[in-house]
Write a protein that holds these residues in place. Sequence first.
Motif, PDB file in Angstrom:
ATOM      1  N   ILE A 146      30.965 -49.491  17.291  1.00  0.00           N
ATOM      2  CA  ILE A 146      30.576 -48.322  18.070  1.00  0.00           C
ATOM      3  C   ILE A 146      31.776 -47.760  18.827  1.00  0.00           C
ATOM      4  CG2 ILE A 146      28.173 -49.068  18.307  1.00  0.00           C
ATOM      5  CD1 ILE A 146      28.878 -49.971  21.185  1.00  0.00           C
ATOM      6  N   ARG A 147      31.657 -46.492  19.257  1.00  0.00           N
ATOM      7  CA  ARG A 147      32.677 -45.831  20.068  1.00  0.00           C
ATOM      8  C   ARG A 147      32.003 -45.186  21.265  1.00  0.00           C
ATOM      9  NH1 ARG A 147      34.612 -41.417  16.774  1.00  0.00           N
ATOM     10  NH2 ARG A 147      32.964 -41.863  15.305  1.00  0.00           N
ATOM     11  N   ALA A 148      32.594 -45.380  22.447  1.00  0.00           N
ATOM     12  CA  ALA A 148      32.065 -44.753  23.662  1.00  0.00           C
ATOM     13  C   ALA A 148      33.170 -44.672  24.706  1.00  0.00           C
ATOM     14  CB  ALA A 148      30.883 -45.550  24.204  1.00  0.00           C
ATOM     15  N   GLY A 149      33.267 -43.537  25.369  1.00  0.00           N
ATOM     16  CA  GLY A 149      34.216 -43.382  26.461  1.00  0.00           C
ATOM     17  C   GLY A 149      35.658 -43.642  26.099  1.00  0.00           C
ATOM     18  N   GLY A 150      36.041 -43.355  24.863  1.00  0.00           N
ATOM     19  CA  GLY A 150      37.411 -43.586  24.432  1.00  0.00           C
ATOM     20  C   GLY A 150      37.677 -45.010  23.972  1.00  0.00           C
ATOM     21  N   TYR A 151      36.682 -45.859  23.992  1.00  0.00           N
ATOM     22  CA  TYR A 151      36.817 -47.246  23.551  1.00  0.00           C
ATOM     23  C   TYR A 151      36.010 -47.455  22.277  1.00  0.00           C
ATOM     24  CZ  TYR A 151      38.629 -48.031  28.223  1.00  0.00           C
ATOM     25  OH  TYR A 151      39.369 -47.972  29.367  1.00  0.00           O
ATOM     26  N   TRP A 152      36.354 -48.487  21.540  1.00  0.00           N
ATOM     27  CA  TRP A 152      35.598 -48.860  20.340  1.00  0.00           C
ATOM     28  C   TRP A 152      35.511 -50.372  20.289  1.00  0.00           C
ATOM     29  CZ3 TRP A 152      37.370 -52.178  16.709  1.00  0.00           C
ATOM     30  CH2 TRP A 152      38.737 -52.469  16.733  1.00  0.00           C
ATOM     31  N   GLY A 153      34.564 -50.854  19.491  1.00  0.00           N
ATOM     32  CA  GLY A 153      34.450 -52.291  19.292  1.00  0.00           C
ATOM     33  C   GLY A 153      33.181 -52.649  18.536  1.00  0.00           C
ATOM     34  N   TRP A 154      33.109 -53.915  18.192  1.00  0.00           N
ATOM     35  CA  TRP A 154      31.952 -54.450  17.476  1.00  0.00           C
ATOM     36  C   TRP A 154      30.979 -55.055  18.490  1.00  0.00           C
ATOM     37  CZ3 TRP A 154      31.015 -53.996  12.313  1.00  0.00           C
ATOM     38  CH2 TRP A 154      32.072 -53.548  11.523  1.00  0.00           C
ATOM     39  N   THR A 155      29.707 -54.729  18.323  1.00  0.00           N
ATOM     40  CA  THR A 155      28.653 -55.179  19.229  1.00  0.00           C
ATOM     41  C   THR A 155      27.511 -55.756  18.411  1.00  0.00           C
ATOM     42  OG1 THR A 155      29.258 -53.431  20.768  1.00  0.00           O
ATOM     43  CG2 THR A 155      27.104 -54.392  21.051  1.00  0.00           C
ATOM     44  N   LYS A 156      26.853 -56.753  18.957  1.00  0.00           N
ATOM     45  CA  LYS A 156      25.676 -57.320  18.285  1.00  0.00           C
ATOM     46  C   LYS A 156      24.628 -56.222  18.102  1.00  0.00           C
ATOM     47  CE  LYS A 156      24.791 -61.281  17.684  1.00  0.00           C
ATOM     48  NZ  LYS A 156      24.842 -62.024  16.427  1.00  0.00           N
ATOM     49  N   LYS A 157      24.096 -56.113  16.916  1.00  0.00           N
ATOM     50  CA  LYS A 157      23.104 -55.090  16.591  1.00  0.00           C
ATOM     51  C   LYS A 157      21.868 -55.209  17.482  1.00  0.00           C
ATOM     52  CE  LYS A 157      22.760 -54.102  12.177  1.00  0.00           C
ATOM     53  NZ  LYS A 157      22.349 -54.161  10.764  1.00  0.00           N
ATOM     54  N   SER A 158      21.540 -56.418  17.889  1.00  0.00           N
ATOM     55  CA  SER A 158      20.355 -56.638  18.722  1.00  0.00           C
ATOM     56  C   SER A 158      20.495 -56.013  20.112  1.00  0.00           C
ATOM     57  CB  SER A 158      20.082 -58.134  18.854  1.00  0.00           C
ATOM     58  OG  SER A 158      21.194 -58.780  19.446  1.00  0.00           O
ATOM     59  N   MET A 159      21.690 -55.599  20.502  1.00  0.00           N
ATOM     60  CA  MET A 159      21.941 -54.975  21.806  1.00  0.00           C
ATOM     61  C   MET A 159      21.887 -53.454  21.744  1.00  0.00           C
ATOM     62  SD  MET A 159      22.505 -57.221  24.179  1.00  0.00           S
ATOM     63  CE  MET A 159      21.195 -58.206  23.498  1.00  0.00           C
ATOM     64  N   LEU A 160      21.498 -52.905  20.568  1.00  0.00           N
ATOM     65  CA  LEU A 160      21.517 -51.461  20.361  1.00  0.00           C
ATOM     66  C   LEU A 160      20.145 -50.934  19.992  1.00  0.00           C
ATOM     67  CD1 LEU A 160      24.701 -51.372  18.088  1.00  0.00           C
ATOM     68  CD2 LEU A 160      24.604 -51.051  20.575  1.00  0.00           C
ATOM     69  N   TRP A 161      19.816 -49.719  20.457  1.00  0.00           N
ATOM     70  CA  TRP A 161      18.634 -49.004  19.971  1.00  0.00           C
ATOM     71  C   TRP A 161      19.136 -47.747  19.283  1.00  0.00           C
ATOM     72  CZ3 TRP A 161      16.187 -44.326  19.940  1.00  0.00           C
ATOM     73  CH2 TRP A 161      14.913 -44.333  19.377  1.00  0.00           C
ATOM     74  N   GLY A 162      18.658 -47.534  18.058  1.00  0.00           N
ATOM     75  CA  GLY A 162      19.076 -46.380  17.278  1.00  0.00           C
ATOM     76  C   GLY A 162      19.604 -46.789  15.916  1.00  0.00           C
ATOM     77  N   VAL A 163      19.466 -48.066  15.602  1.00  0.00           N
ATOM     78  CA  VAL A 163      19.875 -48.590  14.301  1.00  0.00           C
ATOM     79  C   VAL A 163      18.802 -49.599  13.866  1.00  0.00           C
ATOM     80  CG1 VAL A 163      21.345 -50.386  15.314  1.00  0.00           C
ATOM     81  CG2 VAL A 163      21.771 -49.616  12.988  1.00  0.00           C
ATOM     82  N   ALA A 164      18.424 -49.554  12.607  1.00  0.00           N
ATOM     83  CA  ALA A 164      17.407 -50.473  12.096  1.00  0.00           C
ATOM     84  C   ALA A 164      18.002 -51.885  11.978  1.00  0.00           C
ATOM     85  CB  ALA A 164      16.914 -50.000  10.730  1.00  0.00           C
ATOM     86  N   PRO A 165      17.202 -52.930  12.219  1.00  0.00           N
ATOM     87  CA  PRO A 165      17.712 -54.301  12.155  1.00  0.00           C
ATOM     88  C   PRO A 165      18.354 -54.662  10.815  1.00  0.00           C
ATOM     89  CG  PRO A 165      15.500 -54.252  13.070  1.00  0.00           C
ATOM     90  CD  PRO A 165      15.804 -52.867  12.593  1.00  0.00           C
ATOM     91  N   ASP A 166      17.860 -54.087   9.726  1.00  0.00           N
ATOM     92  CA  ASP A 166      18.390 -54.417   8.405  1.00  0.00           C
ATOM     93  C   ASP A 166      19.369 -53.361   7.868  1.00  0.00           C
ATOM     94  OD1 ASP A 166      16.488 -52.460   8.131  1.00  0.00           O
ATOM     95  OD2 ASP A 166      15.579 -53.307   6.329  1.00  0.00           O
ATOM     96  N   GLU A 167      19.771 -52.424   8.702  1.00  0.00           N
ATOM     97  CA  GLU A 167      20.619 -51.315   8.260  1.00  0.00           C
ATOM     98  C   GLU A 167      22.075 -51.749   8.086  1.00  0.00           C
ATOM     99  OE1 GLU A 167      21.681 -46.750   9.627  1.00  0.00           O
ATOM    100  OE2 GLU A 167      20.084 -47.854  10.659  1.00  0.00           O
ATOM    101  N   ILE A 168      22.661 -51.335   6.973  1.00  0.00           N
ATOM    102  CA  ILE A 168      24.062 -51.578   6.669  1.00  0.00           C
ATOM    103  C   ILE A 168      24.714 -50.197   6.529  1.00  0.00           C
ATOM    104  CG2 ILE A 168      25.716 -52.586   5.044  1.00  0.00           C
ATOM    105  CD1 ILE A 168      23.936 -54.684   6.365  1.00  0.00           C
ATOM    106  N   ARG A 169      25.853 -50.000   7.189  1.00  0.00           N
ATOM    107  CA  ARG A 169      26.587 -48.732   7.124  1.00  0.00           C
ATOM    108  C   ARG A 169      28.053 -49.006   6.834  1.00  0.00           C
ATOM    109  NH1 ARG A 169      24.943 -43.985   9.728  1.00  0.00           N
ATOM    110  NH2 ARG A 169      27.044 -43.724  10.524  1.00  0.00           N
ATOM    111  N   ASP A 170      28.618 -48.258   5.901  1.00  0.00           N
ATOM    112  CA  ASP A 170      30.054 -48.396   5.567  1.00  0.00           C
ATOM    113  C   ASP A 170      30.860 -47.283   6.181  1.00  0.00           C
ATOM    114  OD1 ASP A 170      29.692 -50.686   4.076  1.00  0.00           O
ATOM    115  OD2 ASP A 170      29.251 -49.546   2.263  1.00  0.00           O
TER     116      ASP A 170
END
Length: 170
Positions: A146-170
């Motif tokens: 994810i990207r926010a406020g000029g920063y980026w990084g990898w976050t556990k999917k379980s900490m996000l709303w707006g992505v399906a649990p089984d969703e894969i994106r390239d």
Amino acid sequence: MTVKRVLRAALSAVFLASLLTSAPLTAQERGPVTNLPIPRFVSLKASEGNVRRGPSLTHRIDWVYKRRDLPLEITAEYGHWRRVRDRDGAGGWMHYSLLSGVRTVLIEGDDVPMRMKPLPDAPVNAVAQRGVVARLDNCIPDWCSIRAGGYWGWTKKSMLWGVAPDEIRD
């Protein structure tokens, strides 16, 4: 028609109607207007968006979203209207011109680390607060970039709303 036949037909109709209205949505379902998957996530394109009781300008406005890029889930389509649902489960109808296919997510945890790699012990690049809206990049089974406020990084999917649990994106 006998009373028995009428009763049997009525019960069959009620049973069929209950199946049609309570059937869960599957990933294979497509919107009748766009032919895109239903449900799917989008974001609010405008800085304000009216949420209406029904799919037309004559329906009452129930509330107004005032957060550009807010992630929303489309659950139905009707002409130029999309029924949306937010993180809290509140929903209504919005005109399609207020929505964007740009994917965003809402941070759901407190002090969520944004890591350099999708590993639990990877160095932390930034920390996101609950309620932050972030741009969604790539997703693997348990992690999303994810990207926010000029920063980026990898976050556990379980900490996000707006992505399906089984969703894969390239």
